[in-house]
Design an enzyme around this catalytic site. Structure first.
Site, PDB file in Angstrom:
ATOM      1  N   ASP A  85      -9.639   6.410   7.524  1.00 56.29           N
ATOM      2  CA  ASP A  85     -11.098   6.343   7.435  1.00 56.29           C
ATOM      3  C   ASP A  85     -11.603   4.931   7.701  1.00 56.29           C
ATOM      4  O   ASP A  85     -12.625   4.741   8.365  1.00 56.29           O
ATOM      5  CB  ASP A  85     -11.559   6.795   6.041  1.00 56.29           C
ATOM      6  CG  ASP A  85     -11.371   8.287   5.822  1.00 56.29           C
ATOM      7  OD1 ASP A  85     -12.061   9.071   6.496  1.00 56.29           O
ATOM      8  OD2 ASP A  85     -10.542   8.662   4.980  1.00 56.29           O
ATOM      9  N   ASP A  88     -33.120 -18.921  28.772  1.00 57.51           N
ATOM     10  CA  ASP A  88     -32.799 -17.812  27.871  1.00 57.51           C
ATOM     11  C   ASP A  88     -32.894 -18.210  26.407  1.00 57.51           C
ATOM     12  O   ASP A  88     -32.938 -17.361  25.524  1.00 57.51           O
ATOM     13  CB  ASP A  88     -31.389 -17.270  28.160  1.00 57.51           C
ATOM     14  CG  ASP A  88     -31.375 -16.341  29.360  1.00 57.51           C
ATOM     15  OD1 ASP A  88     -32.445 -15.782  29.680  1.00 57.51           O
ATOM     16  OD2 ASP A  88     -30.312 -16.183  29.973  1.00 57.51           O
ATOM     17  N   HIS A 109     -28.952 -17.607  23.435  1.00 58.81           N
ATOM     18  CA  HIS A 109     -27.968 -17.535  24.513  1.00 58.81           C
ATOM     19  C   HIS A 109     -27.349 -18.891  24.831  1.00 58.81           C
ATOM     20  O   HIS A 109     -26.607 -19.018  25.803  1.00 58.81           O
ATOM     21  CB  HIS A 109     -28.615 -16.959  25.772  1.00 58.81           C
ATOM     22  CG  HIS A 109     -28.816 -15.478  25.721  1.00 58.81           C
ATOM     23  ND1 HIS A 109     -29.499 -14.855  24.708  1.00 58.81           N
ATOM     24  CD2 HIS A 109     -28.408 -14.483  26.565  1.00 58.81           C
ATOM     25  CE1 HIS A 109     -29.531 -13.549  24.925  1.00 58.81           C
ATOM     26  NE2 HIS A 109     -28.862 -13.305  26.027  1.00 58.81           N
ATOM     27  N   GLU A 164     -18.070  -5.735  23.720  1.00 59.06           N
ATOM     28  CA  GLU A 164     -17.200  -6.906  23.718  1.00 59.06           C
ATOM     29  C   GLU A 164     -16.028  -6.774  22.760  1.00 59.06           C
ATOM     30  O   GLU A 164     -14.908  -7.182  23.087  1.00 59.06           O
ATOM     31  CB  GLU A 164     -18.004  -8.168  23.364  1.00 59.06           C
ATOM     32  CG  GLU A 164     -18.963  -8.637  24.437  1.00 59.06           C
ATOM     33  CD  GLU A 164     -20.339  -8.003  24.289  1.00 59.06           C
ATOM     34  OE1 GLU A 164     -21.243  -8.382  25.053  1.00 59.06           O
ATOM     35  OE2 GLU A 164     -20.493  -7.126  23.406  1.00 59.06           O
ATOM     36  N   SER A 205     -22.768 -11.866  36.585  1.00 59.36           N
ATOM     37  CA  SER A 205     -23.056 -13.177  35.999  1.00 59.36           C
ATOM     38  C   SER A 205     -21.792 -13.986  35.747  1.00 59.36           C
ATOM     39  O   SER A 205     -21.774 -15.204  35.927  1.00 59.36           O
ATOM     40  CB  SER A 205     -23.820 -13.006  34.684  1.00 59.36           C
ATOM     41  OG  SER A 205     -25.081 -12.414  34.909  1.00 59.36           O
ATOM     42  N   HIS A 232     -21.636 -19.409  31.001  1.00 60.29           N
ATOM     43  CA  HIS A 232     -22.911 -19.810  30.409  1.00 60.29           C
ATOM     44  C   HIS A 232     -22.613 -20.578  29.114  1.00 60.29           C
ATOM     45  O   HIS A 232     -22.903 -20.133  28.017  1.00 60.29           O
ATOM     46  CB  HIS A 232     -23.818 -18.607  30.171  1.00 60.29           C
ATOM     47  CG  HIS A 232     -24.228 -17.887  31.428  1.00 60.29           C
ATOM     48  ND1 HIS A 232     -23.304 -17.343  32.300  1.00 60.29           N
ATOM     49  CD2 HIS A 232     -25.450 -17.630  31.951  1.00 60.29           C
ATOM     50  CE1 HIS A 232     -23.943 -16.778  33.322  1.00 60.29           C
ATOM     51  NE2 HIS A 232     -25.249 -16.949  33.138  1.00 60.29           N
ATOM     52  N   PHE A 234     -21.592 -14.477  23.388  1.00 59.80           N
ATOM     53  CA  PHE A 234     -21.235 -13.150  22.896  1.00 59.80           C
ATOM     54  C   PHE A 234     -19.751 -13.022  22.565  1.00 59.80           C
ATOM     55  O   PHE A 234     -19.299 -11.959  22.132  1.00 59.80           O
ATOM     56  CB  PHE A 234     -21.626 -12.074  23.912  1.00 59.80           C
ATOM     57  CG  PHE A 234     -23.107 -12.031  24.199  1.00 59.80           C
ATOM     58  CD1 PHE A 234     -24.022 -12.315  23.201  1.00 59.80           C
ATOM     59  CD2 PHE A 234     -23.573 -11.730  25.467  1.00 59.80           C
ATOM     60  CE1 PHE A 234     -25.391 -12.287  23.462  1.00 59.80           C
ATOM     61  CE2 PHE A 234     -24.934 -11.704  25.734  1.00 59.80           C
ATOM     62  CZ  PHE A 234     -25.851 -11.982  24.733  1.00 59.80           C
ATOM     63  N   HIS A 264       0.847  -1.198   0.000  1.00 63.43           N
ATOM     64  CA  HIS A 264       0.000   0.000   0.000  1.00 63.43           C
ATOM     65  C   HIS A 264       0.879   1.244   0.000  1.00 63.43           C
ATOM     66  O   HIS A 264       1.618   1.496   0.947  1.00 63.43           O
ATOM     67  CB  HIS A 264      -0.897  -0.004   1.241  1.00 63.43           C
ATOM     68  CG  HIS A 264      -1.708   1.234   1.412  1.00 63.43           C
ATOM     69  ND1 HIS A 264      -2.954   1.394   0.844  1.00 63.43           N
ATOM     70  CD2 HIS A 264      -1.452   2.384   2.085  1.00 63.43           C
ATOM     71  CE1 HIS A 264      -3.433   2.584   1.163  1.00 63.43           C
ATOM     72  NE2 HIS A 264      -2.532   3.197   1.913  1.00 63.43           N
ATOM     73  N   HIS A 286      -4.437   3.218  -2.993  1.00 59.86           N
ATOM     74  CA  HIS A 286      -4.579   2.199  -1.949  1.00 59.86           C
ATOM     75  C   HIS A 286      -3.777   0.939  -2.236  1.00 59.86           C
ATOM     76  O   HIS A 286      -3.546   0.139  -1.342  1.00 59.86           O
ATOM     77  CB  HIS A 286      -6.054   1.835  -1.753  1.00 59.86           C
ATOM     78  CG  HIS A 286      -6.670   2.509  -0.577  1.00 59.86           C
ATOM     79  ND1 HIS A 286      -6.404   2.143   0.717  1.00 59.86           N
ATOM     80  CD2 HIS A 286      -7.521   3.549  -0.495  1.00 59.86           C
ATOM     81  CE1 HIS A 286      -7.068   2.915   1.549  1.00 59.86           C
ATOM     82  NE2 HIS A 286      -7.765   3.775   0.840  1.00 59.86           N
TER      83      HIS A 286
END
Length: 723
Positions: A225, A535, A539, A477, A450, A527, A503, A96, A331
């Site tokens: 950007d 849930d 989940h 996260e 939790s 979990h 997650f 680049h 680029h």
């Protein structure tokens, strides 16, 4: 009374207007000092408070005296750095060109005048950290590291992107001297910078004294950007503004160009206003004007106003190659065909590729001597600090050396047969680690309650207490993962963070960077299965554990009871060559009535025989995590010829000797081996011909009912073993 109230209200309005007028006048003075009267006219037409800062009159005086010490020498160095990028990318026929050419003046000011570093000691703890978040522009970094005198000889610059060179396509932590973090996935470097800035605040609060300040450096990030369009950057920026990390300087290469199209095709927000809304100071400059760069940088570094600073550097991408400058073509390597004419226009000798003039080398040698002189002054301060603070000095030395105390001896004991969720066991195990390791940090994406990973008695990291070691990341996260990496790259902290396992996908890109960078971050993901229950399938992770097993150099540890959990934590803390994922249960699991010392030793090996057959071996049940108790109960029904193998960590098991692995899982018994895990089955067929698992999503119901519905029961396991 109404008249008095009316007069009081209008007096307040008059006071507010006078204050606004005062601020705007100060703002005008600063803007003139930075950018000239035309820019000031434009800037002061904006909303009150926009691009403002405290003590404007002081700042205006401060930046007015900020001049480029050697403008001719640094301008020459900037053009020669452009030449290095052109030549290396041309030879590699890939790379680049845009950023190395468009940001050359920024590099000249940072490495040639403003940043504090020592090329002879690139690991100096009080150096200014520079992170190239836009890692595709890596020749920018390599050019300046070479020119500045780091251990990066010209031969390495010439071997850009070649096999085994110190100049890989994107910067890699631990491979090239002076590279502070692995970057390439856009936005990650912004999060790394936030993590380093937080680490510096924590280190300063922990180590500095009223008499001696040994940590007072800054963190500088160069991004584009693309970085700021990525969500991870926005999450990290919000965290940095909220926590007032005013030791962080983000230089935004604002050239208006992205790879496919001009940036206006995909973004229309006011980036500066977005940062201001998130608590940042924002300055806008001509990114090719070294005087403006110097003034803005000095202001950002010297104003302790509780705000990180964004310096919007308006640049021309690919500046120096007229045929591609300011276009999407910059680029890539499209400028290669114009290398000869561009080198000529830059004043570089046609017969000397990779040309750096004797004058530039001489200037940077002199600058290096100045930097080392300041480094020596710091060393004197450090020596005095060491003598005055022997306990802190030992604490720092241990952290730098990665010393881990005898954690095994500190682990709590657990009652055999008791039902303990491994997340709860983890909470107990974590406390002696926190107390015995002052540079161990933890945190959560809004789930401390939790995940059960709150460290007692060490305080919470915040803008009101930088000495705290519990981090509150909010529901971010991905930024948590990148910030954790930044703290790990910093070099002092053992870093952990938590969320629900399902997650963890939000932070997967950061986990991958940690793995390939060999940094020992620790992920506490709770979990862990369909056992989450009510849930529902959103989940209940079924594919997640095995998907992380696919990432090289990640130890995925899913302990089966409280004792294995203790060993898993110790293993994670002791590991120094890569990250560890601790996969913990929500539901209670029985503490297997087997010698705890044997379980802990076996856990560290990744897999071991937890229940040994007492007659001729007929069957093997291979179990992991919450399914271990099920396997032990099933084995009791199957008879004395059944062995139970616990395998909390496949990766650690695979590092063992062939002899050990054969002793645990004899190859001849593969057809008689049944694996069980409440997740996808594919990974286990390497070890077993039969697998009881979950190859579909779960459902919303109490956890035991979900296990029943999915066939994850003791009876089904016995049936499969006999089949």
């Amino acid at each position: 009374r109404l008249a008095v109230a009316w007069e009081s209200s209008h007096e307040k309005v008059r006071e507010d207007r006078a204050e606004i007028s005062k601020v705007m006048n100060m703002k005008f003075a600063l803007t003139v000092a930075l950018f000239g009267p035309a820019a000031a006219f434009q800037a002061t037409g904006s909303l009150p408070g926009r691009r403002t800062a405290v003590s404007r009159s002081k700042v205006a005086m401060q930046v007015a005296d900020a001049l480029v010490a050697s403008p001719v020498a640094l301008a020459k160095a900037a053009d020669e750095a452009r030449g290095l990028a052109i030549d290396s990318i041309s030879k590699a026929e890939s790379g680049h060109m845009g950023l190395p050419l468009g940001c050359a003046e920024i590099g000249a000011i940072l490495y040639g005048q403003e940043m504090s570093y020592n090329p002879a000691d690139p690991a100096w703890i009080n150096r200014d950290r520079f992170i190239l978040s836009a890692g595709h522009g890596s020749m920018f970094l390599y050019s300046w590291l070479h020119i500045a005198g780091f251990d990066l000889p010209m031969e390495e610059v010439q071997n850009f992107r070649a096999k085994d060179s110190k100049t890989p396509g994107h910067p890699e932590f631990g491979w090239t001297p002076g590279v502070e973090s692995t970057t390439g996935p856009l936005g990650q470097g912004v999060g790394n910078g936030v993590g380093m800035a937080a680490a510096a605040k924590l280190a300063a609060a922990t180590l500095n004294t009223d008499e001696h300040a040994i940590i007072d450096h800054h963190v500088v990030v160069l991004c584009g950007d693309g970085c700021l369009q990525e969500g991870v950057a926005n999450e990290a920026v919000a965290f940095a503004g909220h926590e007032k990390l005013d030791n962080l300087i983000l230089m935004y290469d604002s050239n208006g160009v992205t790879l496919d199209k001009m940036a206006e095709h995909t973004q229309s927000e006011d980036v500066a206003m977005r940062f201001e809304a998130q608590g940042w100071e924002v300055l806008e400059i001509d990114g090719h004007d070294m005087d403006a760069i110097t003034k803005a940088y000095k202001y950002a570094k010297e104003s302790d106003n509780g705000k990180p600073t964004l310096i919007v550097c308006k640049t021309i991408i690919g500046k120096g190659i007229d045929e591609i400058a300011g276009t999407c073509a910059a680029h890539g390597e499209a400028g290669v065909k114009y290398k000869d004419s561009s080198r000529e226009s830059l004043g570089l000798p046609a017969d000397q590729p990779w040309y750096v003039s004797p004058e530039t080398y001489e200037y940077f040698a002199s600058h290096k001597a100045e930097l080392i002189s300041k480094y020596d002054e710091w060393m004197s301060t450090f020596s005095a600090w060491e003598s005055a603070n022997p306990e802190k000095a030992k604490m720092l030395a241990d952290a730098k050396a990665g010393v881990v105390p005898d954690l095994d001896s500190m682990m709590p004991s657990f009652e055999a047969g008791a039902g303990i969720a491994t997340r709860n066991a983890g909470a107990d195990v974590l406390q002696p680690i926190a107390q015995s390791m002052p540079f161990f940090v933890s945190g959560s994406a809004d789930l401390h309650g939790s995940n059960k990973n709150y460290m007692k008695g060490v305080g919470d990291f915040s803008k009101n207490n930088y000495a705290g070691r519990n981090f509150y990341y909010g529901i971010r996260e991905h930024a948590m993962g990148a910030i954790m990496n930044g703290m790990a790259f910093y070099g002092l902290f053992k870093t952990s963070g938590s969320t629900f396992l399902v997650f963890s996908d939000y932070m997967r890109a950061s986990v991958r960077v940690a793995a390939l960078s060999h940094v020992p971050t620790i992920y506490i993901w709770t979990h862990d299965s369909i056992g989450v229950g009510e849930d529902g399938p959103t989940h209940q992770p079924v594919e997640t554990v095995s998907s992380f097993r696919l990432i090289p150099n990640v130890d995925v540890m899913r302990p089966g009871d409280a004792d294995e959990t203790a060993a898993a934590y110790v293993s994670a803390v002791e590991r120094s060559t890569g990250p560890t994922a601790l996969i913990l249960s929500r539901q209670n699991l029985p503490v297997i009535d087997v010698d705890p010392a044997m379980k802990k030793e076996g856990t560290k090996k990744g897999g071991y025989v937890i229940i040994k057959e007492t007659e001729e071996l007929e069957n093997i049940i291979l179990a992991v995590g919450s399914e271990l108790g099920m396997a032990v109960s099933a084995a009791a029904k199957l008879g004395a010829g059944t062995r139970v193998v616990s395998m909390p960590c496949i990766e650690a098991f695979e590092r063992q000797s062939d002899e050990y692995k054969e002793s645990v899982l004899p190859a001849a018994m593969k057809s008689k081996t049944t694996a069980v895990e409440a997740g996808v089955t594919a990974v286990w067929y390497k070890y077993a011909d039969k697998v009881l698992g979950v190859d579909g999503f779960g459902l919303s119901a109490p956890g035991d009912e979900v296990f029943e519905e999915k066939g994850m029961t003791e009876d089904k396991l016995v049936e499969l073993v006999k089949a």
